[in-house]
Structure formats: C-alpha cells, structure tokens
Write a protein that holds these residues in place. Sequence first.
Motif, PDB file in Angstrom:
ATOM      1  N   PHE A  51      41.712  47.355  47.198  1.00 23.06           N
ATOM      2  CA  PHE A  51      42.708  46.540  47.621  1.00 23.06           C
ATOM      3  C   PHE A  51      42.079  45.311  48.048  1.00 23.06           C
ATOM      4  N   ALA A  52      42.678  44.215  48.256  1.00 24.18           N
ATOM      5  CA  ALA A  52      42.144  42.924  48.465  1.00 24.18           C
ATOM      6  C   ALA A  52      43.318  42.030  49.011  1.00 24.18           C
ATOM      7  N   ALA A  53      43.241  41.339  50.305  1.00 21.46           N
ATOM      8  CA  ALA A  53      44.118  40.737  50.745  1.00 21.46           C
ATOM      9  C   ALA A  53      44.345  39.380  49.741  1.00 21.46           C
ATOM     10  N   GLU A  54      45.509  38.825  49.723  1.00 18.95           N
ATOM     11  CA  GLU A  54      45.695  37.978  48.706  1.00 18.95           C
ATOM     12  C   GLU A  54      44.885  36.424  48.723  1.00 18.95           C
ATOM     13  N   GLY A  55      44.548  36.196  49.978  1.00 19.91           N
ATOM     14  CA  GLY A  55      43.630  35.061  50.043  1.00 19.91           C
ATOM     15  C   GLY A  55      41.874  35.247  49.917  1.00 19.91           C
ATOM     16  N   ASN A  56      41.715  36.571  49.809  1.00 15.69           N
ATOM     17  CA  ASN A  56      40.434  37.017  49.867  1.00 15.69           C
ATOM     18  C   ASN A  56      39.986  36.939  48.342  1.00 15.69           C
ATOM     19  N   THR A  57      39.637  35.554  47.938  1.00 21.68           N
ATOM     20  CA  THR A  57      39.266  35.196  46.515  1.00 21.68           C
ATOM     21  C   THR A  57      37.924  36.290  46.414  1.00 21.68           C
ATOM     22  N   ALA A  58      37.001  36.096  47.328  1.00 22.24           N
ATOM     23  CA  ALA A  58      35.660  36.753  47.071  1.00 22.24           C
ATOM     24  C   ALA A  58      35.836  38.163  46.772  1.00 22.24           C
ATOM     25  N   SER A  59      36.528  39.094  47.462  1.00 24.87           N
ATOM     26  CA  SER A  59      36.848  40.473  47.227  1.00 24.87           C
ATOM     27  C   SER A  59      37.430  40.573  45.980  1.00 24.87           C
ATOM     28  N   ALA A  60      38.354  39.619  45.566  1.00 24.58           N
ATOM     29  CA  ALA A  60      39.205  39.984  44.417  1.00 24.58           C
ATOM     30  C   ALA A  60      38.330  40.048  43.166  1.00 24.58           C
ATOM     31  N   HIS A  61      37.382  38.743  43.371  1.00 24.72           N
ATOM     32  CA  HIS A  61      36.484  38.361  42.332  1.00 24.72           C
ATOM     33  C   HIS A  61      35.474  39.782  42.163  1.00 24.72           C
ATOM     34  N   VAL A  62      35.108  40.542  43.032  1.00 23.84           N
ATOM     35  CA  VAL A  62      34.312  41.481  42.852  1.00 23.84           C
ATOM     36  C   VAL A  62      35.255  42.555  41.784  1.00 23.84           C
ATOM     37  N   ALA A  63      36.520  42.914  42.341  1.00 18.94           N
ATOM     38  CA  ALA A  63      37.286  43.617  41.556  1.00 18.94           C
ATOM     39  C   ALA A  63      37.111  43.279  40.067  1.00 18.94           C
ATOM     40  N   VAL A  64      37.666  42.025  39.787  1.00 25.22           N
ATOM     41  CA  VAL A  64      37.554  41.672  38.551  1.00 25.22           C
ATOM     42  C   VAL A  64      36.374  41.491  37.605  1.00 25.22           C
ATOM     43  N   ALA A  65      35.190  41.416  38.284  1.00 23.49           N
ATOM     44  CA  ALA A  65      34.036  41.418  37.760  1.00 23.49           C
ATOM     45  C   ALA A  65      33.674  42.890  37.505  1.00 23.49           C
ATOM     46  N   ASN A  66      34.176  43.814  37.961  1.00 25.50           N
ATOM     47  CA  ASN A  66      33.935  45.138  37.570  1.00 25.50           C
ATOM     48  C   ASN A  66      34.937  45.812  36.888  1.00 25.50           C
ATOM     49  N   GLY A  67      35.724  45.219  36.217  1.00 27.59           N
ATOM     50  CA  GLY A  67      36.833  45.549  35.099  1.00 27.59           C
ATOM     51  C   GLY A  67      38.016  46.233  35.837  1.00 27.59           C
ATOM     52  N   PHE A  68      38.148  46.122  36.877  1.00 20.02           N
ATOM     53  CA  PHE A  68      39.455  46.459  37.604  1.00 20.02           C
ATOM     54  C   PHE A  68      40.772  45.697  37.065  1.00 20.02           C
ATOM     55  N   THR A  69      41.912  46.337  36.979  1.00 24.76           N
ATOM     56  CA  THR A  69      43.068  46.019  36.488  1.00 24.76           C
ATOM     57  C   THR A  69      44.023  45.415  37.690  1.00 24.76           C
ATOM     58  N   LEU A  70      44.610  44.364  37.911  1.00 31.13           N
ATOM     59  CA  LEU A  70      45.366  43.881  38.801  1.00 31.13           C
ATOM     60  C   LEU A  70      46.867  44.549  38.611  1.00 31.13           C
TER      61      LEU A  70
END
Length: 385
Positions: free
Chosen positions: A329-348
Amino acid sequence: MRFPEDVPVLRDDRDTSTVTLRAHTADDIGPAYEACQDPEMQRWTTIPVPYERENAVHYLTEFVPAGWRDGNSWAWAIEYDGRYAGTIDLRPGDGGVGEVGFAVAPWARGHGVMTRALKLAVDHAFEQGWTRVIWRAYVGNWGSRRVAWKAGFRGLVTVPDGGVARGVRKDEWIATRSRDDAAEPAGHWWQVPTLEGDGLRLRALRSTDAKRVMEACNDERTQHWLAGMPSPYQFEDAEAFITGRLENLASGEGVSWAIADPETDDLLGNVSVFDLKNRIDGSVGEVGYWLHPEARGRGVMSAAVGLAIKHAFKPIDEGGLGRRRLMLFAAEGNTASAHVAVANGFTLTGTARAASPRRDGSYDNLLCFDLLATDRPQSAAATES
C-alpha cells in the motif's frame, strides 16, 4: 518420596547423543556452581547474586532432596554427553496443573539439550496425572521462550510486573501446554536469513543500528508518509523498534531486514514482510519499507524489495515464508513508494479513498497493489545464507 532412591530416571536416547534426567549427586556441586557464574544465568533466573559455592551445596544437598521428600518440587539434574548440563524442575499444583522451570549450562546451549529435557519432564508430569504445565520467563529471555515453543507450549501472554527477581518486579511471559497438545511448535518462529544481490545485503537488525534507524525515521519525508511513527523519533524508539522485530519473528507475525551496504554494513533502510498471521488467509503477507535519506535515488529500495519478495514466495520447507500473495500500500501522493511497487511487478488493484491518515488530521487516498507468486519470475538473482 525418598531421595535419591525414588527419583525416576528419564532418558531420551538418540543415535548420536543421550539426554538423561536423574537425581542430583554431590559430583554436580562444582559444575552447578560454575554454571551459575554465567551472567545470562544470573540475569534470567532468581539465583542469588553473587552466587557462592555454598549456594550450590545448599541447593543440591538440602533444597532438592527436601522437594522430593515433601512432594512440592521434583528437580532433576540434566546429563548430556556424560556431563552435568543443568537442572529442570516440576512444581505440582492444585487441580492437576503445575509449573516447570529450567536452566542449562552455557556449554550445553545450542544443541537442543534443553528442549529434549523439557519434553521428558512434561511427559512425566502428564504420566503422573497432570492436565497442564505452565512455563514462565522474564520478558526478553528469548532462549527460554524458544525452548518452550519448540516443546509445544502455546497461548503466550505477557503479564506486566508478573515476576520478581531479587526484589525487582519484571514483566513476564507465560505459556502452557495441556495433556492434549502436541509436543511440537505451534505456529512459526521465523528466521532472518541474510540475502544478497543487486549490490545489497539484507540482514537481521542489530542493536548497533539504532542510531541509523533514528536518523532515517526522523527524516521529514519518512515522517510525512508514515504518520504512525513517533515524532520526534527518539533513540529509545529506535531501540524499541529493533526489539519489536524479535517479537514479530517469535510470534510468527513477520520478518524484517536491515538493508545494508555490503561494503560498510551501514544500515540503509528497512524492508519487512508482515501480517503473516492473517486470520482470513494465512497464505498472504504485506510488504512495507522505509529508507535512510542518504540511500535515496539509487534504486536501493526497489532492489531490496525484490530480494524480500523472492524469500517471501519461497516454500516454507525450503526456508522461505511460503506466501501465495503479497500486498503493498502507498499513499496516492507517494510516487517513490508506488514506483517500488511497479518496479517489482505489483499490480495496482484499486484505490481506497481517504484511507491514509496524515498528522494534521487529513486523509490521503491509498493505492492498493498486489503480487501473486505466479506473477513473479523464478529466476530473480539473489543468494541466501
């Protein structure tokens, strides 16, 4: 009962070693005295400090025999490899319930001696008609707690000021094993393997990491996005965080790693896989992390999370966490945390509206990601030790 004539001899024979519970003898006085000089023994038990030879003489030649004769304490010497290795005692109580206590000499630790001795004593208690055995230890005595866990004790609770040692009240752990409980661990006690890959090392947190933890958790960005952290974040908070990771391992709740520089071993951040005791689905887990500001902008967290994911999906019988699905989970404005998720193949998978609290009382939307074991390439590079 007569001492030593009526003291039952209990034996656990194995191909390579034997653990025997027997009556104490005068020959045990010297080894018992030496064992009680151990600082850890003195820290976690109620033996006198300083411990004199006369204390050992009194305990083994007066207190122990009287316990057998009066029926209020059954204490055995633990013998391993032909040597005195410690003492274990059962204290009968009303209603078929009693307590067990034990201590093992430093030289015998790490060989499974105490677990085997505990199982022998508990089995004997049940043979004598007991229905439940109670174990107690001061909070922080991880060695004793692990022995009890391995011997099948369960239902652990913490009692503030539940124990007293040399006039000082201490918090106490209590767990029990009933006659119907298996003599096997209940739940998981996770380990923290060292993981290496992508120029990083993931290792267990240490007390010496506290200063770096404090620095990272006082960082403005960390404080903003992790609103549940104390503010300001004190050195004592860092120490409590590190100690709390031990509790998560022992309870089966989660595993946390220090992200470390492989050259200096300095802490760069933390990554955890937690909520492993999810009552609805025991095959899932959640990934969480934070980074020291000095490590930002280098792809450190993306790589660290990748290593943790691989371990999380590894089967339990191969030393992993045996997860089927991971959440992040990542706060909507926390782009760095969201990038970690996407970089590791997580699906939104969606957005939880106004679900991430801020310190000012407002709420951000929360981005919800997941990753299945079947989504993850099995060839991700990492080594484990």
